[in-house]
Design an enzyme around this catalytic site. Structure first.
Site, PDB file in Angstrom:
ATOM      1  N   HIS A   1      77.256  40.387  77.605  1.00  0.00           N
ATOM      2  CA  HIS A   1      77.699  39.227  78.382  1.00  0.00           C
ATOM      3  C   HIS A   1      77.343  39.475  79.847  1.00  0.00           C
ATOM      4  O   HIS A   1      77.271  40.622  80.291  1.00  0.00           O
ATOM      5  CB  HIS A   1      79.218  39.036  78.245  1.00  0.00           C
ATOM      6  CG  HIS A   1      79.641  38.478  76.922  1.00  0.00           C
ATOM      7  ND1 HIS A   1      80.936  38.105  76.637  1.00  0.00           N
ATOM      8  CD2 HIS A   1      78.909  38.230  75.799  1.00  0.00           C
ATOM      9  CE1 HIS A   1      80.993  37.646  75.392  1.00  0.00           C
ATOM     10  NE2 HIS A   1      79.792  37.722  74.854  1.00  0.00           N
TER      11      HIS A   1
ATOM     12  N   GLU B   1      78.990  39.320  82.553  1.00  0.00           N
ATOM     13  CA  GLU B   1      79.931  40.140  83.328  1.00  0.00           C
ATOM     14  C   GLU B   1      79.734  41.630  83.048  1.00  0.00           C
ATOM     15  O   GLU B   1      79.730  42.458  83.960  1.00  0.00           O
ATOM     16  CB  GLU B   1      81.387  39.787  82.986  1.00  0.00           C
ATOM     17  CG  GLU B   1      81.768  38.341  83.201  1.00  0.00           C
ATOM     18  CD  GLU B   1      81.650  37.509  81.933  1.00  0.00           C
ATOM     19  OE1 GLU B   1      80.580  37.530  81.293  1.00  0.00           O
ATOM     20  OE2 GLU B   1      82.632  36.827  81.583  1.00  0.00           O
TER      21      GLU B   1
HETATM   22 ZN   LIG Z   1      82.561  38.108  77.843  1.00  0.00          ZN
END
Ligand SMILES: [Zn+2]
Length: 144
Positions: free
Chosen positions: A46, A48
């Protein structure tokens, strides 16, 4: 947040779920990324998590206490956890995610007693744009 949106658009152009993130320390951009789960065959890739990994590597540190993270979508449980472990100072996110979010929805990780560091959370930045990107992406996938 504009830069995070740009990363989200780039992710969409790669066929990835359009979420983008940017990690900043004292006005300096340390890392920017969009989702890469398909490209890397990695469900943890992801946006992040990717920016946290890049910034930690750049600073040779497992913690980012003076850093702020901008992300276009409310973080999921995994990313909320990673943000906490990285000791990130502030989290700015765009659109809320009723189905997958873990900050203001779902497990509300930062409010749980097993969370040992909660960032300051600010939400609703470029919300309309961030959620429109996701809507367009999922609509185009359904039409394929
Ligand atoms: Zn995530």
């Amino acid at each position: 947040m504009d830069m995070a949106l740009e990363e989200a658009r780039l992710a969409a152009s790669r066929g990835e779920v359009p979420v983008g993130a940017v990690l900043v320390r004292q006005g300096e951009v340390l890392a920017r990324a969009g989702n890469r789960t398909l490209e890397l065959n990695d469900p943890t890739a992801h946006a992040e998590v990717l920016v946290i990994r890049m910034a930690c590597e750049a600073l040779a540190s497992q913690r980012l206490p003076e850093c702020d993270l901008y992300v276009t979508l409310e973080p999921c449980p995994m990313c909320a956890g990673a943000i906490s472990f990285a000791r990130i100072r502030r989290l700015y996110y765009g659109a809320g995610d009723e189905k997958g979010g873990a900050v203001d929805h779902g497990v509300r990780f930062y409010a749980s007693p097993t969370c040992h560091h909660a960032p300051e959370v600010y939400s609703g930045f470029a919300e309309a744009e961030a959620s429109q990107l996701l809507k367009d992406f999922f609509r185009s996938r359904r039409e394929e």
